[in-house]
Write an enzyme that holds these catalytic residues in place. Structure first.
Site, mmCIF file in Angstrom:
data_model
loop_
_atom_site.group_PDB
_atom_site.id
_atom_site.type_symbol
_atom_site.label_atom_id
_atom_site.label_comp_id
_atom_site.label_asym_id
_atom_site.label_seq_id
_atom_site.Cartn_x
_atom_site.Cartn_y
_atom_site.Cartn_z
ATOM 1 N N LYS A 126 22.630 -11.150 10.775
ATOM 2 C CA LYS A 126 21.434 -11.402 9.980
ATOM 3 C C LYS A 126 21.574 -10.569 8.714
ATOM 4 C CE LYS A 126 16.421 -11.627 10.361
ATOM 5 N NZ LYS A 126 16.025 -11.014 9.109
ATOM 6 N N CYS A 149 -17.162 6.595 6.054
ATOM 7 C CA CYS A 149 -16.154 6.003 5.185
ATOM 8 C C CYS A 149 -15.866 6.955 4.028
ATOM 9 C CB CYS A 149 -16.652 4.664 4.649
ATOM 10 S SG CYS A 149 -15.579 3.974 3.380
ATOM 11 N N LEU A 166 11.965 -16.098 11.270
ATOM 12 C CA LEU A 166 12.526 -16.088 12.624
ATOM 13 C C LEU A 166 11.682 -15.207 13.518
ATOM 14 C CD1 LEU A 166 16.262 -15.514 11.659
ATOM 15 C CD2 LEU A 166 15.336 -17.584 12.705
ATOM 16 N N ASP A 180 -3.232 2.116 -5.036
ATOM 17 C CA ASP A 180 -4.527 1.499 -5.295
ATOM 18 C C ASP A 180 -5.655 2.352 -4.727
ATOM 19 O OD1 ASP A 180 -3.212 -0.492 -6.541
ATOM 20 O OD2 ASP A 180 -3.160 -1.822 -4.812
ATOM 21 N N CYS A 190 -17.171 5.222 0.572
ATOM 22 C CA CYS A 190 -18.550 4.922 0.204
ATOM 23 C C CYS A 190 -19.555 5.716 1.016
ATOM 24 C CB CYS A 190 -18.836 3.421 0.326
ATOM 25 S SG CYS A 190 -18.932 2.858 2.030
ATOM 26 N N ALA A 207 -0.508 0.008 -1.860
ATOM 27 C CA ALA A 207 -1.828 0.207 -1.251
ATOM 28 C C ALA A 207 -2.288 1.647 -1.443
ATOM 29 C CB ALA A 207 -1.772 -0.142 0.222
ATOM 30 N N LYS A 229 21.289 -19.188 17.388
ATOM 31 C CA LYS A 229 20.720 -20.516 17.160
ATOM 32 C C LYS A 229 21.299 -21.475 18.198
ATOM 33 C CE LYS A 229 20.681 -19.503 12.261
ATOM 34 N NZ LYS A 229 21.368 -19.646 10.968
#
Ligand code: IVH
Length: 707
Positions: free
Chosen positions: A128, A429, A93, A47, A432, A44, A300
């Site tokens: 896990k 912003c 989970l 980009d 823009c 991100a 579980k």
């Protein structure tokens, strides 16, 4: 701070300097990306740099540099793996972070099943594993298919690669005719270190951690590469089966182990909450010496009949819980604050940090959440961190839990530079120049530029092609951005006219574009054509409407069934009134905020036109309901009233919904069936007046038995 200034406000000298800075940063990121599986900045952020660069170049075309990053196109799309639809979805989970969460989990189950605090209730507890999940399908004892989790419904076919893993048997004897084994693929610490050393010597890419190494190794197009990588496997569950493995979770895992699958040796059966927590502490203590990464303990319900009664929420089972280990912490310097503009216009502050290792991973960026968080208050204005604000130059604590985005958690005021200034959150912003506004009650400041804002437009397109949305092979974030920059794709509909405009016979052709060739262009067009047919839930998710995530899109799709029905309902719905509104809110999991957002999107002219242009080019598949078509209550509206004795209301409702019924709280002409227990009153009376079929709990259980 030139990096947060609106492009519209930049002077020429500032623009030139920033283009130079961006060229350097992007080129460094490109190198890091190709050398290692350890990119220094997130996709991100990368980009955002490219978008900003393009915006400045668009405003100052004469300042475009000879080495402009916009002239370089990302790597050509790789040919991918085949796709596999999981017969049973691969779920995730829900998480717990402390003992109180675990206690709530157990208490919630007791309530759901109507068990008293002393009634026996056994769990299994096991580590896990921090790897990636894999589903192995055996038919008549032979491994026929291995698939990654993917989006939970559709994964990648990695059969040839899985066959190279020593822990995974190719043949089983004495197994059910159909057996899907699920578990985690991982790499040990020792193997990881040796692999990175080999890679480094050979000038190949190194991996940031064992999980990335395992994922990178399993997802190799050439299985011979996977064979050379030391991957391991632990079985922890199963998917589709032709016959049950056992009556209990622990019994089923023992059976898998007898069939030749490694099961984690630290797995225990626990009869009480304190035993579960004791195992958690034991595993936490042994964590450092296990030799592979784990990130918590999974509990579980042991009794499989109870697991079946508890069933699933939209993406997680009610009968399992992941108890995560506490996050890892480190202190470092905050060098700057960048603002990223997301798909919904949200301005997100990102901390640029002096790189620091947190739990074995180098972190140089972390989220700062929002403007209030930086200022030291929560959304209601109450102080957080005792009201300490965060300033550029501060010494800050970075916190990282599992694979979530690291965050800045605390600040050390004793190390604050004397000249540090409070952070001024931008009110325009940075992409823009439109006003960035905060609606009352919203923690987030948003760019008001809508689709005019290049960052929003690009982010929406990236969301549109993302994995859980259209997932178009060969059209990822980088390609979307490059097409957007050149005006080839400005909105989703443009993707589906790309071939018409830039395909064979056209004056400008994709195959002649830098980074593309005849084959890759033809592949992309084919992949786009293939995606014209799209399941309803994916389409709804792809639209990128605020608050409508993957799970919500699934609920909407199941509720409305077809695009036509969904679109008509959204068109006619009014916020807070009328039957369409009520119907929308009757969906379990849809609240007023999401409903408002949906209706607003469909009533916003430009947005609606863009949706219509898109859908005209698609063939939308009807939603699959998970309910068996044979369910005797599918499509019926059921009301429960009175006391239920064999199950709780919550269980009755969940079970009925899982079978495709709609559960309503009140009796009306639309009701098909009333299930009345002892003490039923006015509802039973009303049902009798309306001539609605009424049955008792036992008759209900007989009705749904075996469904
Ligand atoms: S049970 C129905 N057990 O954790 C849910 N998952 O956060 C089945 N994982 O995608 C998951 N170790 O890849 C389960 N002992 C374990 C696990 C485990 C690791 C992963 C699994 C899953 C993710 C969910």
């Amino acid at each position: 701070m030139s990096e947060t200034k609106a492009v519209a406000d930049l002077g020429e000298d500032e623009a030139r300097a920033e283009l130079a800075r961006l060229a350097k940063a992007i080129s460094a990121a490109d190198k890091a990306y190709h050398r290692a599986d350890a990119p220094e900045i997130s996709d991100a952020e990368y980009d955002a740099l490219k978008v900003r660069n393009a915006a400045i170049e668009a405003r100052f075309p004469h300042l475009k540099r000879p080495d402009s990053p916009s002239e370089r196109v990302g790597a050509a799309p790789v040919e991918g793996f085949g796709k596999v639809r999981h017969e049973m979805p691969m779920l995730s989970l829900s998480n717990a972070f402390d003992a109180a969460d675990v206690e709530d989990f157990v208490a919630g189950i007791r309530r759901y099943l109507n068990l008293g605090p002393e009634a026996p209730l056994a769990f299994t507890a096991e580590p896990k594993i921090d790897g990636l999940s894999l589903s192995l399908r055996y038919e008549k004892g032979r491994l026929v298919r291995a698939a990654t989790r993917g989006d939970g419904e559709v994964g990648e076919d990695v059969t040839a690669n899985a066959r190279t893993i020593g822990d995974i048997p190719a043949k089983l004897s004495g197994a059910p005719d159909l057996l899907e084994v699920r578990g985690e693929v991982y790499m040990s610490h020792a193997d990881f270190a040796a692999l990175n050393e080999r890679q480094e010597r050979a000038g190949g890419k190194t991996f940031a951690n064992p999980r990335n190494a395992a994922a990178g190794s399993l997802r190799q197009l050439d299985p011979e590469i996977t064979r050379a990588r030391p991957l391991r496997f632990f079985a922890y569950g199963w998917g589709a089966l032709s016959e049950p493995l056992a009556d209990t979770q622990s019994g089923a895992i023992e059976r898998l182990s007898a069939l030749g699958f490694p099961a984690n040796p630290l797995t225990r059966r626990c009869d009480r909450l304190d035993e579960m927590l004791a195992l958690y502490r034991e595993v936490e203590q042994r964590r450092a010496t296990l030799g592979y990464d784990i990130d918590g303990v999974v509990y579980k319900i042991d009794d499989l009949a109870l697991q079946a009664r508890l069933g699933f929420r939209s993406t997680t089972p009610r009968w399992a819980l992941a108890h995560k280990f506490p996050a890892e912490l480190a202190w470092t310097r905050l060098e700057g604050i960048d603002i990223q503009v997301g798909r919904t216009g949200a301005l997100s502050p990102v901390a640029r940090l002096t790189p620091v290792t947190v739990g074995g991973v180098v972190v140089s960026n972390a989220t700062l959440h929002n403007e209030d968080y930086i200022a030291g208050r929560d959304a209601r204005g109450n102080p957080i961190r005792e009201g300490k604000d965060i300033r550029v130059g501060d010494w800050v604590q970075v916190y990282r839990a599992g694979d979530v985005i690291p965050k800045v958690a605390d600040v050390d005021l004793s190390k604050r530079p004397a000249d540090a200034q409070p952070y001024q959150f931008p009110e325009k912003c940075p992409e823009c120049g439109s006003d960035a506004v905060r609606e009352p009650g919203d923690a987030v400041r948003r760019c008001s530029g809508g689709l005019i804002c290049p960052a929003q437009a690009v982010e929406r397109l990236k969301h549109f092609v993302s994995r859980a949305a259209f997932d178009i092979e060969g059209l990822g974030a980088k390609q979307v951005e490059s097409f957007w920059r050149d005006g080839w794709i400005r909105e989703p509909a443009d993707i589906f006219t790309l071939e018409e405009r830039y395909g064979p016979g056209q004056p400008r052709q994709l195959r002649n574009r830098e980074g593309w060739g005849e084959k890759s262009a033809a592949n992309l067009f084919a992949a786009i054509r293939e995606c014209r047919r799209i399941p309803l839930r994916r389409l709804i998710f792809a639209l990128g409407i605020r608050h409508v995530g993957e799970a919500a899109a699934g609920l909407l799709a199941r509720h409305y069934g077809t695009w036509g029905a969904f679109e008509a309902a959204m068109t006619h719905a009014r916020i807070d009134e009328g039957p369409e509104w009520d119907d929308l809110l009757s969906i379990d999991g849809v609240g007023a905020v999401m409903a408002t957002s949906l209706i607003t999107a469909f009533h916003q002219e430009a947005e609606r036109a863009s949706i219509d242009r898109l859908v005209a080019l698609l063939e939308v598949e009807e939603a699959e309901t998970r309910a068996p078509a044979t369910s005797p209550v599918a499509g019926k509206t059921v009301v429960f009233t009175g006391t239920l004795e064999k199950m709780t209301r919550a269980e009755a409702k969940a079970r009925a919904e899982a079978l495709g019924a709609k559960v309503s709280g009140s009796v009306s002409a639309k009701t098909d069936l009333l299930v009345a227990g002892p003490g039923a009153g006015s509802k039973a009376k009303k049902a009798a007046e309306l001539g609605i079929e009424t049955i008792d709990e036992d008759a209900w259980l007989r009705l749904i038995e075996g469904a």
